[in-house]
Design an enzyme around this catalytic site. Structure first.
Site, PDB file in Angstrom:
ATOM      1  N   GLY A   1     -15.362 -10.811  -1.405  1.00  0.00           N
ATOM      2  CA  GLY A   1     -16.688 -10.670  -0.796  1.00  0.00           C
ATOM      3  C   GLY A   1     -17.167  -9.229  -0.654  1.00  0.00           C
TER       4      GLY A   1
ATOM      5  N   CYS B   1      -6.470  -1.940   1.541  1.00  0.00           N
ATOM      6  CA  CYS B   1      -5.658  -0.829   1.034  1.00  0.00           C
ATOM      7  C   CYS B   1      -6.488   0.234   0.320  1.00  0.00           C
TER       8      CYS B   1
ATOM      9  N   ALA C   1       0.802   3.965  19.545  1.00  0.00           N
ATOM     10  CA  ALA C   1       1.608   4.957  18.809  1.00  0.00           C
ATOM     11  C   ALA C   1       2.319   4.285  17.642  1.00  0.00           C
TER      12      ALA C   1
ATOM     13  N   VAL D   1       1.801   3.170  13.221  1.00  0.00           N
ATOM     14  CA  VAL D   1       1.611   3.896  11.972  1.00  0.00           C
ATOM     15  C   VAL D   1       0.199   4.476  11.850  1.00  0.00           C
TER      16      VAL D   1
ATOM     17  N   ALA E   1      -5.763   1.488  17.783  1.00  0.00           N
ATOM     18  CA  ALA E   1      -4.842   1.153  16.672  1.00  0.00           C
ATOM     19  C   ALA E   1      -3.632   0.454  17.253  1.00  0.00           C
ATOM     20  N   ILE E   2      -3.853  -0.765  17.728  1.00  0.00           N
ATOM     21  CA  ILE E   2      -2.775  -1.499  18.416  1.00  0.00           C
ATOM     22  C   ILE E   2      -2.235  -2.640  17.551  1.00  0.00           C
TER      23      ILE E   2
ATOM     24  N   ALA F   1       1.146  -2.986   1.773  1.00  0.00           N
ATOM     25  CA  ALA F   1       0.566  -3.279   0.470  1.00  0.00           C
ATOM     26  C   ALA F   1       1.627  -3.703  -0.545  1.00  0.00           C
TER      27      ALA F   1
ATOM     28  N   HIS G   1      19.960  19.764  -8.705  1.00  0.00           N
ATOM     29  CA  HIS G   1      19.933  20.871  -7.754  1.00  0.00           C
ATOM     30  C   HIS G   1      18.930  21.914  -8.214  1.00  0.00           C
TER      31      HIS G   1
HETATM   32  P1  FAD Z   1      -6.264  -6.948   2.197  1.00  0.00           P
HETATM   33  O1  FAD Z   1      -5.979  -5.666   1.537  1.00  0.00           O
HETATM   34  O2  FAD Z   1      -6.767  -6.918   3.594  1.00  0.00           O
HETATM   35  O3  FAD Z   1      -7.298  -7.700   1.249  1.00  0.00           O
HETATM   36  C1  FAD Z   1      -7.892  -8.889   1.596  1.00  0.00           C
HETATM   37  C2  FAD Z   1      -9.245  -8.974   0.927  1.00  0.00           C
HETATM   38  O4  FAD Z   1      -9.716 -10.288   1.049  1.00  0.00           O
HETATM   39  C3  FAD Z   1     -10.305  -8.079   1.543  1.00  0.00           C
HETATM   40  O5  FAD Z   1     -10.872  -7.242   0.572  1.00  0.00           O
HETATM   41  C4  FAD Z   1     -11.342  -9.053   2.092  1.00  0.00           C
HETATM   42  O6  FAD Z   1     -12.674  -8.584   1.948  1.00  0.00           O
HETATM   43  C5  FAD Z   1     -11.113 -10.267   1.229  1.00  0.00           C
HETATM   44  N1  FAD Z   1     -11.493 -11.534   1.856  1.00  0.00           N
HETATM   45  C6  FAD Z   1     -11.133 -11.993   3.086  1.00  0.00           C
HETATM   46  N2  FAD Z   1     -11.618 -13.231   3.277  1.00  0.00           N
HETATM   47  C7  FAD Z   1     -12.287 -13.554   2.147  1.00  0.00           C
HETATM   48  C8  FAD Z   1     -13.000 -14.696   1.742  1.00  0.00           C
HETATM   49  N3  FAD Z   1     -13.096 -15.777   2.514  1.00  0.00           N
HETATM   50  N4  FAD Z   1     -13.591 -14.689   0.520  1.00  0.00           N
HETATM   51  C9  FAD Z   1     -13.497 -13.590  -0.279  1.00  0.00           C
HETATM   52  N5  FAD Z   1     -12.833 -12.493   0.042  1.00  0.00           N
HETATM   53  C10 FAD Z   1     -12.222 -12.483   1.239  1.00  0.00           C
HETATM   54  N6  FAD Z   1       0.099  -0.305   3.647  1.00  0.00           N
HETATM   55  C11 FAD Z   1       1.012   0.368   2.913  1.00  0.00           C
HETATM   56  O7  FAD Z   1       1.873  -0.265   2.285  1.00  0.00           O
HETATM   57  N7  FAD Z   1       0.986   1.733   2.826  1.00  0.00           N
HETATM   58  C12 FAD Z   1       0.076   2.475   3.489  1.00  0.00           C
HETATM   59  O8  FAD Z   1       0.082   3.705   3.388  1.00  0.00           O
HETATM   60  C13 FAD Z   1      -0.892   1.801   4.280  1.00  0.00           C
HETATM   61  N8  FAD Z   1      -1.830   2.490   4.940  1.00  0.00           N
HETATM   62  C14 FAD Z   1      -2.777   1.815   5.673  1.00  0.00           C
HETATM   63  C15 FAD Z   1      -3.720   2.554   6.366  1.00  0.00           C
HETATM   64  C16 FAD Z   1      -4.681   1.908   7.128  1.00  0.00           C
HETATM   65  C17 FAD Z   1      -5.720   2.733   7.863  1.00  0.00           C
HETATM   66  C18 FAD Z   1      -4.708   0.492   7.177  1.00  0.00           C
HETATM   67  C19 FAD Z   1      -5.760  -0.226   7.956  1.00  0.00           C
HETATM   68  C20 FAD Z   1      -3.771  -0.253   6.489  1.00  0.00           C
HETATM   69  C21 FAD Z   1      -2.780   0.398   5.746  1.00  0.00           C
HETATM   70  N9  FAD Z   1      -1.793  -0.302   5.056  1.00  0.00           N
HETATM   71  C22 FAD Z   1      -0.839   0.380   4.329  1.00  0.00           C
HETATM   72  C23 FAD Z   1      -1.716  -1.768   5.081  1.00  0.00           C
HETATM   73  C24 FAD Z   1      -2.314  -2.358   3.798  1.00  0.00           C
HETATM   74  O9  FAD Z   1      -3.643  -1.920   3.661  1.00  0.00           O
HETATM   75  C25 FAD Z   1      -2.247  -3.867   3.840  1.00  0.00           C
HETATM   76  O10 FAD Z   1      -0.929  -4.292   4.101  1.00  0.00           O
HETATM   77  C26 FAD Z   1      -2.688  -4.477   2.519  1.00  0.00           C
HETATM   78  O11 FAD Z   1      -3.993  -4.084   2.210  1.00  0.00           O
HETATM   79  C27 FAD Z   1      -2.585  -5.989   2.574  1.00  0.00           C
HETATM   80  O12 FAD Z   1      -3.041  -6.538   1.377  1.00  0.00           O
HETATM   81  P2  FAD Z   1      -3.689  -7.999   1.329  1.00  0.00           P
HETATM   82  O13 FAD Z   1      -4.067  -8.215  -0.086  1.00  0.00           O
HETATM   83  O14 FAD Z   1      -2.805  -8.959   2.006  1.00  0.00           O
HETATM   84  O15 FAD Z   1      -5.000  -7.903   2.232  1.00  0.00           O
HETATM   85  P1  NAI Z   2       1.446  -0.919  14.638  1.00  0.00           P
HETATM   86  O1  NAI Z   2       1.944  -2.284  14.874  1.00  0.00           O
HETATM   87  O2  NAI Z   2       2.125  -0.023  13.686  1.00  0.00           O
HETATM   88  O3  NAI Z   2       1.402  -0.130  16.022  1.00  0.00           O
HETATM   89  C1  NAI Z   2       0.671  -0.574  17.129  1.00  0.00           C
HETATM   90  C2  NAI Z   2       1.150   0.159  18.371  1.00  0.00           C
HETATM   91  O4  NAI Z   2       0.270  -0.141  19.429  1.00  0.00           O
HETATM   92  C3  NAI Z   2       2.545  -0.268  18.815  1.00  0.00           C
HETATM   93  O5  NAI Z   2       3.303   0.871  19.115  1.00  0.00           O
HETATM   94  C4  NAI Z   2       2.277  -1.118  20.044  1.00  0.00           C
HETATM   95  O6  NAI Z   2       3.332  -1.089  20.982  1.00  0.00           O
HETATM   96  C5  NAI Z   2       1.045  -0.441  20.592  1.00  0.00           C
HETATM   97  N1  NAI Z   2       0.203  -1.277  21.454  1.00  0.00           N
HETATM   98  C6  NAI Z   2      -0.055  -2.599  21.338  1.00  0.00           C
HETATM   99  N2  NAI Z   2      -0.904  -2.993  22.312  1.00  0.00           N
HETATM  100  C7  NAI Z   2      -1.187  -1.893  23.057  1.00  0.00           C
HETATM  101  C8  NAI Z   2      -2.014  -1.641  24.167  1.00  0.00           C
HETATM  102  N3  NAI Z   2      -2.740  -2.621  24.726  1.00  0.00           N
HETATM  103  N4  NAI Z   2      -2.070  -0.389  24.680  1.00  0.00           N
HETATM  104  C9  NAI Z   2      -1.345   0.623  24.102  1.00  0.00           C
HETATM  105  N5  NAI Z   2      -0.548   0.436  23.030  1.00  0.00           N
HETATM  106  C10 NAI Z   2      -0.482  -0.793  22.504  1.00  0.00           C
HETATM  107  O7  NAI Z   2      -0.099  -1.132  14.252  1.00  0.00           O
HETATM  108  P2  NAI Z   2      -1.161  -0.168  13.605  1.00  0.00           P
HETATM  109  O8  NAI Z   2      -0.764   1.255  13.760  1.00  0.00           O
HETATM  110  O9  NAI Z   2      -2.469  -0.615  14.140  1.00  0.00           O
HETATM  111  O10 NAI Z   2      -1.077  -0.543  12.075  1.00  0.00           O
HETATM  112  C11 NAI Z   2      -1.345  -1.886  11.637  1.00  0.00           C
HETATM  113  C12 NAI Z   2      -0.591  -2.217  10.399  1.00  0.00           C
HETATM  114  O11 NAI Z   2      -1.049  -1.466   9.303  1.00  0.00           O
HETATM  115  C13 NAI Z   2       0.883  -1.967  10.548  1.00  0.00           C
HETATM  116  O12 NAI Z   2       1.523  -3.212  10.572  1.00  0.00           O
HETATM  117  C14 NAI Z   2       1.296  -1.202   9.360  1.00  0.00           C
HETATM  118  O13 NAI Z   2       2.296  -1.858   8.675  1.00  0.00           O
HETATM  119  C15 NAI Z   2       0.044  -1.083   8.494  1.00  0.00           C
HETATM  120  N6  NAI Z   2      -0.073   0.322   8.120  1.00  0.00           N
HETATM  121  C16 NAI Z   2       0.870   0.864   7.305  1.00  0.00           C
HETATM  122  C17 NAI Z   2       0.839   2.193   6.979  1.00  0.00           C
HETATM  123  C18 NAI Z   2       1.922   2.742   6.138  1.00  0.00           C
HETATM  124  O14 NAI Z   2       2.633   1.978   5.518  1.00  0.00           O
HETATM  125  N7  NAI Z   2       2.102   4.041   6.067  1.00  0.00           N
HETATM  126  C19 NAI Z   2      -0.203   3.075   7.455  1.00  0.00           C
HETATM  127  C20 NAI Z   2      -1.126   2.416   8.345  1.00  0.00           C
HETATM  128  C21 NAI Z   2      -1.060   1.083   8.626  1.00  0.00           C
END
Ligand code: FAD
Ligand code: NAI
Length: 466
Positions: free
Chosen positions: A34, A42, A182, A184, A271-272, A321, A445
């Site tokens: 969509g 991602c 606190a 990711v 970011a919880i 991802a 190395h």
């Molecule tokens: P999504 O990527 O969420 O994709 C789902 C898609 O489905 C969306 O584009 C949505 O628009 C679409 N959709 C939903 N419902 C419908 C519908 N009914 N019809 C049509 N389309 C629909 N993960 C990592 O591994 N490394 C990272 O460094 C990392 N950094 C992140 C940083 C941030 C700020 C955030 C928020 C996430 C991060 N993640 C990271 C997590 C990662 O983005 C997700 O785990 C990953 O995108 C999940 O893939 P997915 O395909 O399950 O879902």
């Molecule tokens: P997170 O699950 O990593 O962290 C959320 C934090 O918020 C936890 O420490 C939790 O104890 C705390 N929390 C929960 N409720 C709270 C409250 N009411 N008040 C204060 N603290 C509270 O979730 P986050 O950072 O939002 O990321 C979401 C997901 O996105 C993660 O599962 C992560 O896997 C994915 N992600 C991955 C990245 C990577 O692989 N580098 C980068 C960014 C996101």
């Protein structure tokens, strides 16, 4: 009505990889997305834009702080936030276009619109202009991803109170950014804005950062980030937020109970955690239900309804991802009648702060809880010549191996470029390697990767370089 072998709903890492693999295996496939662009959370608002800002802000801080000067490079950088955001947006646009190219290459039809399950083997797509497209499929893969978990009393407006998407596109550097959570996202995006000049306070409900991360690793990361100026207020809960002009007043209480406190700032990042996204998917019409968290359960990627599969953030497991990508491959292989399995024990996790954190397998806490006997090999980057010469010697590599068999059970690293090095231990663990196997393998190395070998030597007590 168009008939397909497979219709994938969602074009993120789960969905686009599933669609590409189905195309490769000769299945007639469509991917319903969509958003205006492919790539999901991602590529559009997650992994990629956050890494673009982490990279740029890291260079900015190195140039503007003591780091460049101490190397004998004297510069006076000036932040051009508009350009920093523009290069991020251009990179993201290039990547999302790249998925369109891969779809064409693998004969995947992108059906632009929002998909709804509309009866057995049916997906109804509503396009942006309101027109309807009916698709028929032998197999349907749900890959609809996740969305930020809201915090009651702290309403996101993406003006002053932000979710991660808002925090990736701010028009100015906050004076004081309060991050709630606190985890990711909080630590990565908190780092971006701190490097660009914000005071950053991270408020966390628990008495530790990054729950789930190996304890010692989390403590080392917190120490490093604190040294950089990030402030942590652990064991605190936010009970409300009021926007007042250019500022926000947050009400904070100790998680264990006690007197409330007011914290003032100009921006808040909530970011919880994230929660599965299934809004408008029409689960009920397909006979599917979610659990209390809104999650769709799976058994080897199958839902409870034959012919409907589920992968990625919308189902159980780490919201990453590469986990979604792994599930996409295994799911489509199974749809095509081949065998495939995801090894959930070997899914690495990375936090792209400086120093970085990278982990795979079990933590010390999990091993203790399971009553398993294990040995530890730990090597500090202060003893790694390449890290030392580059002035980035914070952190360590820790290898946990089975006491009796020496099989590697978990690896936890904090330090320079560990995101790029964890793959070596993923390969080792997939091959059920012992710590001794790594200890006996020649590493180049001078590289930081020598620390991986030294830590493995440490499991049997013969670290040579510390
Ligand atoms: P999504 O990527 O969420 O994709 C789902 C898609 O489905 C969306 O584009 C949505 O628009 C679409 N959709 C939903 N419902 C419908 C519908 N009914 N019809 C049509 N389309 C629909 N993960 C990592 O591994 N490394 C990272 O460094 C990392 N950094 C992140 C940083 C941030 C700020 C955030 C928020 C996430 C991060 N993640 C990271 C997590 C990662 O983005 C997700 O785990 C990953 O995108 C999940 O893939 P997915 O395909 O399950 O879902
Ligand atoms: P997170 O699950 O990593 O962290 C959320 C934090 O918020 C936890 O420490 C939790 O104890 C705390 N929390 C929960 N409720 C709270 C409250 N009411 N008040 C204060 N603290 C509270 O979730 P986050 O950072 O939002 O990321 C979401 C997901 O996105 C993660 O599962 C992560 O896997 C994915 N992600 C991955 C990245 C990577 O692989 N580098 C980068 C960014 C996101």
């Amino acid at each position: 009505m168009t008939a397909y072998d497979v219709v994938v709903i969602g074009g993120g890492p789960g969905g686009y990889n599933a669609a590409i693999r189905a195309g490769q295996l000769g299945l007639k496939v469509a991917c319903v997305e969509g958003r205006e662009t492919l790539g999901g959370t991602c590529l559009n608002v997650g992994c990629m834009p956050s890494k673009a800002l982490l990279h740029a802000s890291e260079l900015y801080e190195a140039a503007s702080g003591k780091e460049f000067a101490s190397l004998g490079i004297e510069v006076k950088p000036k932040l051009n936030l508009l350009q920093m955001m523009k290069q991020k947006d251009e990179s993201v646009a290039g990547l999302t276009k790249g998925i369109e190219f891969l779809f064409r290459k693998n004969k995947v039809d992108w059906i632009k619109g929002w998909g709804t399950l509309s009866g057995a083997g049916q997906v109804l797509v509503t396009a942006a202009d309101g027109s309807l497209i009916q698709l028929q499929a032998k197999d349907i893969v749900i890959a609809t991803g996740s969305e930020p978990t809201p915090l009651p009393g702290v309403a996101i407006d993406n003006q002053r109170i932000l979710d991660s998407t808002g925090a990736l596109a701010l028009p100015e550097v906050p004076k004081h950014l309060v991050v709630i959570g606190a985890g990711v996202i909080g630590l990565e995006l908190g780092s971006v804005w701190r490097r660009l000049g914000s005071a950053v306070t991270v408020v966390e409900y628990l008495d530790r950062i990054c729950p789930g991360l190996d304890d010692e690793t989390a403590k080392t990361l917190q120490r490093a980030l604190s040294k950089q100026g990030m402030k942590f207020q652990l064991g605190s809960k936010v009970s409300g937020a009021v926007v007042k002009g250019q500022g926000v007043e947050l009400s904070l209480e100790p998680a264990a109970g006690g007197a409330a406190q007011v914290l003032e700032c100009d921006y808040v990042l909530v970011a919880i955690g994230r929660r599965p996204y299934t809004e408008g998917l029409g689960l009920e019409s397909a006979g599917l239900t979610t659990d209390k968290r809104g999650m769709l359960a799976n058994d080897h990627h199958k839902t409870a309804v034959p012919g409907i599969w589920v992968i990625g953030d919308v189902t159980s497991g780490l919201m990453l991802a590469h986990k979604a990508e792994d599930e996409a491959i295994a799911c489509v292989e199974r749809i095509a009648g081949r065998s495939a399995e995801v090894n959930y024990n070997v899914i690495p996790s990375v936090i792209y702060t400086k120093p970085e954190v990278a982990c795979v397998g079990l933590t010390e806490e999990q091993l203790k809880e399971a009553g398993r006997s294990y040995r530890v090999g730990k090597f500090p980057f202060t003893a790694n010549s390449r890290a030392k010469i580059n002035h980035e010697a914070e952190g360590f590599v820790k290898v946990l191996a089975d006491e009796r068999t020496d099989e590697i059970l978990g690896v936890h690293m904090v330090g320079p470029s560990v995101s790029e090095m964890i793959g070596e231990y993923c390969v080792a663990m997939e091959f059920a390697a012992s710590a001794e196997d790594i200890a006996l393998i020649c590493h180049p190395h001078p590289t930081r990767s020598e620390a991986l070998r030294q830590a493995a030597m440490g499991v049997d007590g013969w670290i040579m370089q510390a």
